[in-house]
Design an enzyme around this catalytic site. Structure first.
Site, PDB file in Angstrom:
ATOM      1  N   ASN A   1       0.827  -1.208   0.000  1.00  0.00           N
ATOM      2  CA  ASN A   1       0.000   0.000   0.000  1.00  0.00           C
ATOM      3  C   ASN A   1       0.861   1.257   0.000  1.00  0.00           C
ATOM      4  O   ASN A   1       1.921   1.289   0.618  1.00  0.00           O
ATOM      5  CB  ASN A   1      -0.928   0.006   1.217  1.00  0.00           C
ATOM      6  N   VAL A   2       0.320   2.277  -0.632  1.00  0.00           N
ATOM      7  CA  VAL A   2       1.050   3.552  -0.705  1.00  0.00           C
ATOM      8  C   VAL A   2       0.373   4.593   0.183  1.00  0.00           C
ATOM      9  O   VAL A   2       0.771   5.749   0.201  1.00  0.00           O
ATOM     10  CB  VAL A   2       1.113   4.051  -2.173  1.00  0.00           C
TER      11      VAL A   2
ATOM     12  N   HIS B   1       5.800  -0.532  -2.806  1.00  0.00           N
ATOM     13  CA  HIS B   1       5.285   0.216  -3.963  1.00  0.00           C
ATOM     14  C   HIS B   1       5.355   1.731  -3.772  1.00  0.00           C
ATOM     15  O   HIS B   1       4.650   2.465  -4.448  1.00  0.00           O
ATOM     16  CB  HIS B   1       3.850  -0.232  -4.274  1.00  0.00           C
TER      17      HIS B   1
HETATM   18  N1  APR Z   1     -10.023  -7.315   4.859  1.00  0.00           N
HETATM   19  C1  APR Z   1      -9.106  -8.084   4.230  1.00  0.00           C
HETATM   20  N2  APR Z   1      -9.053  -8.225   2.898  1.00  0.00           N
HETATM   21  C2  APR Z   1      -9.957  -7.565   2.156  1.00  0.00           C
HETATM   22  C3  APR Z   1     -10.956  -6.756   2.746  1.00  0.00           C
HETATM   23  C4  APR Z   1     -10.962  -6.637   4.165  1.00  0.00           C
HETATM   24  N3  APR Z   1     -11.862  -5.891   4.832  1.00  0.00           N
HETATM   25  N4  APR Z   1     -11.718  -6.248   1.748  1.00  0.00           N
HETATM   26  C5  APR Z   1     -11.216  -6.719   0.600  1.00  0.00           C
HETATM   27  N5  APR Z   1     -10.162  -7.522   0.837  1.00  0.00           N
HETATM   28  C6  APR Z   1      -9.300  -8.261  -0.115  1.00  0.00           C
HETATM   29  C7  APR Z   1      -9.929  -8.587  -1.434  1.00  0.00           C
HETATM   30  O1  APR Z   1     -10.669  -9.802  -1.354  1.00  0.00           O
HETATM   31  C8  APR Z   1      -8.693  -8.719  -2.328  1.00  0.00           C
HETATM   32  O2  APR Z   1      -8.205 -10.052  -2.308  1.00  0.00           O
HETATM   33  O3  APR Z   1      -8.202  -7.431  -0.416  1.00  0.00           O
HETATM   34  C9  APR Z   1      -7.679  -7.808  -1.672  1.00  0.00           C
HETATM   35  C10 APR Z   1      -7.374  -6.551  -2.431  1.00  0.00           C
HETATM   36  O4  APR Z   1      -6.752  -6.889  -3.625  1.00  0.00           O
HETATM   37  P1  APR Z   1      -6.162  -5.789  -4.593  1.00  0.00           P
HETATM   38  O5  APR Z   1      -7.138  -4.690  -4.777  1.00  0.00           O
HETATM   39  O6  APR Z   1      -5.668  -6.505  -5.809  1.00  0.00           O
HETATM   40  O7  APR Z   1      -4.940  -5.152  -3.786  1.00  0.00           O
HETATM   41  P2  APR Z   1      -3.435  -5.625  -3.685  1.00  0.00           P
HETATM   42  O8  APR Z   1      -3.330  -7.085  -3.597  1.00  0.00           O
HETATM   43  O9  APR Z   1      -2.845  -4.802  -2.616  1.00  0.00           O
HETATM   44  O10 APR Z   1      -2.858  -5.156  -5.081  1.00  0.00           O
HETATM   45  C11 APR Z   1      -1.494  -5.284  -5.313  1.00  0.00           C
HETATM   46  O11 APR Z   1      -1.568  -4.044  -7.318  1.00  0.00           O
HETATM   47  O12 APR Z   1      -2.919  -2.396  -7.980  1.00  0.00           O
HETATM   48  C12 APR Z   1      -1.651  -2.691  -7.700  1.00  0.00           C
HETATM   49  O13 APR Z   1       0.152  -1.481  -6.878  1.00  0.00           O
HETATM   50  C13 APR Z   1      -1.169  -1.836  -6.572  1.00  0.00           C
HETATM   51  O14 APR Z   1      -0.192  -2.420  -4.495  1.00  0.00           O
HETATM   52  C14 APR Z   1      -1.211  -2.759  -5.404  1.00  0.00           C
HETATM   53  C15 APR Z   1      -0.958  -4.115  -6.058  1.00  0.00           C
END
Ligand code: APR
Length: 239
Positions: free
Chosen positions: A103-104, A120
């Protein structure tokens, strides 16, 4: 939602804990995730991975700034949630503790976590595209151009198609390979190399626990998947 006796025991005895977080850890603060729940974020008709790309930076830097300025404005009033606070508490709880985030948003830091490895980058910083001078935007507006060399500024975040900050992944993977308990919280596990960290921990013999309301591609390698929201699930480790 129940935590198994085995996980409770491991948590009680753990010496080296490693936590990887993604957008889901900030969801209960009101920050939208990029993926998950069958949705993909879109900004003015562009999928987020198009507007957040190295290619877009080359083509249209103002558009990239517009998207990141929008996100920063939104984040200004956002507060950490129970998950951020619980994770911050763990740094005092274990002899060795490492927090790596994709996360940023800076919310781990706001909750009191120290030495967070931000794979990131950070949305509150700008940097010069040429000399890499850094500017903190949490305390005020960024200058129009770099004060050192006059070149353009860009968000100090890792865009799609870019490398991670030098050394960040190497330090993170070193910690992952030494931990005995690894938590993977709120990430879709789709973006590498970050998603490789739990694989490194697992290969090195750690117990890996995922916290997410949905199954992810990482679920099959995890020893436990706690299906639920990060704030609710992590609070259970208090008792
Ligand atoms: N608690 C835990 N997990 C959750 C919750 C919650 N309350 N709500 C949603 N989620 C989960 C979703 O089910 C999903 O699997 O969080 C995840 C979010 O996924 P992404 O949006 O893909 O985020 P992330 O994995 O951090 O993305 C990775 O991709 O977009 C780029 O650079 C950006 O750092 C990011 C990277």
């Amino acid at each position: 939602m129940q935590i198994s006796e085995e996980l409770r025991q491991r948590f009680a005895r753990a010496q080296r804990v490693f936590v990887l977080t993604g957008a889901g850890v900030s969801a209960e603060s009101g920050v939208p995730t990029f993926r998950g729940g069958g949705h993909t974020a879109v900004w003015k008709g562009l999928p987020f991975d198009v507007i957040s790309s190295a290619e877009m930076l080359e083509r249209n830097l103002p558009a990239v700034w517009e998207w990141f300025d929008y996100r920063r404005d939104f984040l200004e009033s956002i507060l950490p949630n129970a998950a951020h606070y619980e994770i911050a508490h763990w740094q005092e709880r274990f002899p060795e503790f490492t927090l790596v985030t994709q996360n940023v948003d800076g919310l781990h830091h706001k909750a009191g976590s120290r030495d967070v490895i931000e794979l990131h980058g950070n949305i509150w910083r700008a940097r010069c595209i040429d000399c890499r001078s850094s500017y903190d935007m949490s305390k005020g507006k960024r200058p129009e151009a770099c004060l050192e060399c006059g070149d353009a500024l860009r968000p100090d975040v890792v865009l799609f198609g870019e490398m991670l900050p030098a050394g960040a992944f190497e330090i993170a993977s070193e910690h992952a390979s030494r931990c005995d308990l690894c938590f993977v919280v709120g990430t879709s596990g789709l973006v590498y190399p970050a998603a490789g960290l739990p694989e490194i921990a697992k290969a090195a013999g750690a117990y890996v626990c995922e916290v997410n309301p949905e199954q992810t591609p990482l679920s099959s390698l995890c020893d436990a998947t706690l299906l639920g929201k990060a704030g609710e699930v992590l609070s259970l480790f208090r008792s």
